[in-house]
Motif scaffolding. Structure first.
Motif, PDB file in Angstrom:
ATOM      1  N   GLY A   1      -1.435 -44.512  11.740  1.00 44.79           N
ATOM      2  CA  GLY A   1      -2.838 -44.763  12.059  1.00 44.79           C
ATOM      3  C   GLY A   1      -3.560 -43.580  12.666  1.00 44.79           C
ATOM      4  N   GLN A   2      -2.874 -42.494  12.847  1.00 43.95           N
ATOM      5  CA  GLN A   2      -3.469 -41.326  13.494  1.00 43.95           C
ATOM      6  C   GLN A   2      -4.322 -40.529  12.516  1.00 43.95           C
ATOM      7  OE1 GLN A   2      -0.671 -38.523  15.064  1.00 43.95           O
ATOM      8  NE2 GLN A   2      -2.251 -37.187  15.872  1.00 43.95           N
ATOM      9  N   ILE A   3      -5.382 -39.961  13.046  1.00 41.00           N
ATOM     10  CA  ILE A   3      -6.208 -39.006  12.323  1.00 41.00           C
ATOM     11  C   ILE A   3      -6.353 -37.815  13.249  1.00 41.00           C
ATOM     12  CG2 ILE A   3      -8.474 -38.529  11.325  1.00 41.00           C
ATOM     13  CD1 ILE A   3      -8.800 -41.581  11.024  1.00 41.00           C
ATOM     14  N   GLY A   4      -5.997 -36.658  12.778  1.00 39.68           N
ATOM     15  CA  GLY A   4      -6.160 -35.521  13.658  1.00 39.68           C
ATOM     16  C   GLY A   4      -5.610 -34.234  13.115  1.00 39.68           C
ATOM     17  N   LYS A   5      -5.744 -33.201  13.941  1.00 38.23           N
ATOM     18  CA  LYS A   5      -5.263 -31.872  13.581  1.00 38.23           C
ATOM     19  C   LYS A   5      -3.743 -31.865  13.548  1.00 38.23           C
ATOM     20  CE  LYS A   5      -7.175 -28.210  13.991  1.00 38.23           C
ATOM     21  NZ  LYS A   5      -7.333 -27.231  12.952  1.00 38.23           N
ATOM     22  N   SER A   6      -3.239 -31.088  12.636  1.00 34.87           N
ATOM     23  CA  SER A   6      -1.802 -30.857  12.572  1.00 34.87           C
ATOM     24  C   SER A   6      -1.398 -29.892  13.677  1.00 34.87           C
ATOM     25  CB  SER A   6      -1.441 -30.251  11.211  1.00 34.87           C
ATOM     26  OG  SER A   6      -0.141 -29.734  11.228  1.00 34.87           O
ATOM     27  N   ASP A   7      -0.258 -30.122  14.276  1.00 34.35           N
ATOM     28  CA  ASP A   7       0.278 -29.189  15.260  1.00 34.35           C
ATOM     29  C   ASP A   7       0.886 -27.972  14.564  1.00 34.35           C
ATOM     30  OD1 ASP A   7      -0.427 -30.814  17.389  1.00 34.35           O
ATOM     31  OD2 ASP A   7       1.505 -31.851  17.392  1.00 34.35           O
ATOM     32  N   TRP A   8       1.102 -28.076  13.270  1.00 36.00           N
ATOM     33  CA  TRP A   8       1.793 -27.029  12.534  1.00 36.00           C
ATOM     34  C   TRP A   8       0.867 -25.943  12.013  1.00 36.00           C
ATOM     35  CZ3 TRP A   8       6.392 -28.886   9.157  1.00 36.00           C
ATOM     36  CH2 TRP A   8       7.217 -29.720   9.907  1.00 36.00           C
ATOM     37  N   TYR A   9      -0.316 -26.340  11.553  1.00 37.10           N
ATOM     38  CA  TYR A   9      -1.213 -25.392  10.895  1.00 37.10           C
ATOM     39  C   TYR A   9      -2.618 -25.513  11.467  1.00 37.10           C
ATOM     40  CZ  TYR A   9       2.640 -25.516   7.580  1.00 37.10           C
ATOM     41  OH  TYR A   9       3.881 -25.489   7.013  1.00 37.10           O
ATOM     42  N   GLU A  10      -3.262 -24.368  11.672  1.00 36.94           N
ATOM     43  CA  GLU A  10      -4.589 -24.331  12.281  1.00 36.94           C
ATOM     44  C   GLU A  10      -5.650 -25.051  11.452  1.00 36.94           C
ATOM     45  OE1 GLU A  10      -7.855 -20.934  13.447  1.00 36.94           O
ATOM     46  OE2 GLU A  10      -5.736 -20.405  13.483  1.00 36.94           O
ATOM     47  N   ASN A  11      -5.556 -24.959  10.129  1.00 38.38           N
ATOM     48  CA  ASN A  11      -6.570 -25.532   9.247  1.00 38.38           C
ATOM     49  C   ASN A  11      -6.095 -26.791   8.535  1.00 38.38           C
ATOM     50  OD1 ASN A  11      -8.658 -23.658   9.699  1.00 38.38           O
ATOM     51  ND2 ASN A  11      -7.596 -22.166   8.426  1.00 38.38           N
TER      52      ASN A  11
ATOM     53  N   CYS B   1       0.495 -50.743   5.495  1.00 34.82           N
ATOM     54  CA  CYS B   1       1.238 -50.400   4.291  1.00 34.82           C
ATOM     55  C   CYS B   1       0.491 -50.843   3.026  1.00 34.82           C
ATOM     56  CB  CYS B   1       2.619 -51.043   4.341  1.00 34.82           C
ATOM     57  SG  CYS B   1       3.696 -50.511   3.016  1.00 34.82           S
ATOM     58  N   GLY B   2       0.327 -49.912   2.104  1.00 35.19           N
ATOM     59  CA  GLY B   2      -0.307 -50.230   0.829  1.00 35.19           C
ATOM     60  C   GLY B   2      -1.824 -50.178   0.828  1.00 35.19           C
ATOM     61  N   VAL B   3      -2.436 -49.996   1.980  1.00 35.09           N
ATOM     62  CA  VAL B   3      -3.892 -49.963   2.074  1.00 35.09           C
ATOM     63  C   VAL B   3      -4.342 -48.520   2.246  1.00 35.09           C
ATOM     64  CG1 VAL B   3      -5.916 -50.754   3.354  1.00 35.09           C
ATOM     65  CG2 VAL B   3      -3.958 -52.276   3.061  1.00 35.09           C
ATOM     66  N   TRP B   4      -5.073 -48.024   1.242  1.00 37.19           N
ATOM     67  CA  TRP B   4      -5.527 -46.641   1.243  1.00 37.19           C
ATOM     68  C   TRP B   4      -7.032 -46.504   1.429  1.00 37.19           C
ATOM     69  CZ3 TRP B   4      -2.424 -42.570   1.630  1.00 37.19           C
ATOM     70  CH2 TRP B   4      -1.067 -42.747   1.321  1.00 37.19           C
ATOM     71  N   ASP B   5      -7.769 -47.607   1.361  1.00 38.99           N
ATOM     72  CA  ASP B   5      -9.236 -47.535   1.424  1.00 38.99           C
ATOM     73  C   ASP B   5      -9.730 -46.791   2.655  1.00 38.99           C
ATOM     74  OD1 ASP B   5      -9.095 -49.051  -0.851  1.00 38.99           O
ATOM     75  OD2 ASP B   5      -9.918 -50.872   0.039  1.00 38.99           O
ATOM     76  N   ASP B   6      -9.226 -47.156   3.830  1.00 38.61           N
ATOM     77  CA  ASP B   6      -9.691 -46.507   5.057  1.00 38.61           C
ATOM     78  C   ASP B   6      -9.234 -45.057   5.138  1.00 38.61           C
ATOM     79  OD1 ASP B   6      -7.053 -47.433   5.411  1.00 38.61           O
ATOM     80  OD2 ASP B   6      -7.295 -47.609   7.584  1.00 38.61           O
ATOM     81  N   VAL B   7      -8.049 -44.765   4.602  1.00 34.10           N
ATOM     82  CA  VAL B   7      -7.535 -43.397   4.594  1.00 34.10           C
ATOM     83  C   VAL B   7      -8.445 -42.509   3.747  1.00 34.10           C
ATOM     84  CG1 VAL B   7      -5.587 -41.936   3.920  1.00 34.10           C
ATOM     85  CG2 VAL B   7      -5.159 -44.179   4.938  1.00 34.10           C
ATOM     86  N   VAL B   8      -8.792 -42.978   2.564  1.00 35.18           N
ATOM     87  CA  VAL B   8      -9.654 -42.214   1.664  1.00 35.18           C
ATOM     88  C   VAL B   8     -11.048 -42.052   2.266  1.00 35.18           C
ATOM     89  CG1 VAL B   8     -10.744 -42.213  -0.620  1.00 35.18           C
ATOM     90  CG2 VAL B   8      -8.329 -42.829  -0.385  1.00 35.18           C
ATOM     91  N   GLU B   9     -11.566 -43.083   2.901  1.00 32.72           N
ATOM     92  CA  GLU B   9     -12.887 -42.994   3.530  1.00 32.72           C
ATOM     93  C   GLU B   9     -12.880 -41.980   4.672  1.00 32.72           C
ATOM     94  OE1 GLU B   9     -16.847 -43.374   4.432  1.00 32.72           O
ATOM     95  OE2 GLU B   9     -15.765 -43.926   2.616  1.00 32.72           O
ATOM     96  N   HIS B  10     -11.851 -42.001   5.496  1.00 35.10           N
ATOM     97  CA  HIS B  10     -11.740 -41.018   6.577  1.00 35.10           C
ATOM     98  C   HIS B  10     -11.628 -39.603   6.011  1.00 35.10           C
ATOM     99  CE1 HIS B  10     -11.635 -43.810   9.869  1.00 35.10           C
ATOM    100  NE2 HIS B  10     -10.554 -44.422   9.421  1.00 35.10           N
ATOM    101  N   ALA B  11     -10.873 -39.451   4.924  1.00 32.42           N
ATOM    102  CA  ALA B  11     -10.723 -38.136   4.288  1.00 32.42           C
ATOM    103  C   ALA B  11     -12.061 -37.656   3.740  1.00 32.42           C
ATOM    104  CB  ALA B  11      -9.683 -38.202   3.176  1.00 32.42           C
ATOM    105  N   ARG B  12     -12.819 -38.553   3.143  1.00 35.20           N
ATOM    106  CA  ARG B  12     -14.140 -38.199   2.613  1.00 35.20           C
ATOM    107  C   ARG B  12     -15.051 -37.713   3.738  1.00 35.20           C
ATOM    108  NH1 ARG B  12     -19.175 -39.916   2.063  1.00 35.20           N
ATOM    109  NH2 ARG B  12     -18.847 -41.774   3.300  1.00 35.20           N
ATOM    110  N   GLU B  13     -15.075 -38.460   4.838  1.00 34.64           N
ATOM    111  CA  GLU B  13     -15.919 -38.089   5.977  1.00 34.64           C
ATOM    112  C   GLU B  13     -15.502 -36.744   6.569  1.00 34.64           C
ATOM    113  OE1 GLU B  13     -15.558 -41.437   8.598  1.00 34.64           O
ATOM    114  OE2 GLU B  13     -16.720 -42.744   7.270  1.00 34.64           O
ATOM    115  N   LEU B  14     -14.198 -36.533   6.696  1.00 35.60           N
ATOM    116  CA  LEU B  14     -13.693 -35.281   7.247  1.00 35.60           C
ATOM    117  C   LEU B  14     -14.000 -34.117   6.308  1.00 35.60           C
ATOM    118  CD1 LEU B  14     -12.183 -33.650   9.351  1.00 35.60           C
ATOM    119  CD2 LEU B  14     -10.033 -34.403   8.278  1.00 35.60           C
ATOM    120  N   ALA B  15     -13.827 -34.315   5.007  1.00 26.38           N
ATOM    121  CA  ALA B  15     -14.109 -33.257   4.034  1.00 26.38           C
ATOM    122  C   ALA B  15     -15.570 -32.844   4.083  1.00 26.38           C
ATOM    123  CB  ALA B  15     -13.718 -33.713   2.620  1.00 26.38           C
TER     124      ALA B  15
END
Length: 75
Positions: free
Chosen positions: A35-45, A54-68
């Motif tokens: 459920g986390q959304i955030g910066k990776s500790d491994w890479y700056e960008n 499990c199996g639900v991608w709608d919110d993941v894709v929406e968060h990715a769209r907003e972040l992009a």
């Protein structure tokens, strides 16, 4: 770069490219917690968005769209 492939996420991160990693609930824990959304500790960008259910991608894709959009505006 937006991807669900951790190999591509690592390659993009190592090359300094902006990358959003979409992870399922059972995926490798080092990218982020469930459920986390955030910066990776491994890479700056690199950012991670992980499923909250499990199996639900709608919110993941929406968060990715907003972040992009935000990352493109911050160019």
């Amino acid at each position: 770069i937006v991807t669900a492939c951790t190999s591509l996420s690592h390659a993009a991160g190592a090359l300094g490219k902006k990358v959003i990693a979409l992870n399922n609930m059972s995926d490798y824990f080092t990218w982020c917690s469930v459920g986390q959304i955030g910066k990776s500790d491994w890479y700056e960008n690199a950012w991670c968005i992980r499923q909250t259910k499990c199996g639900v991608w709608d919110d993941v894709v929406e968060h990715a769209r907003e972040l992009a959009i935000k990352l493109l505006e911050d160019k």
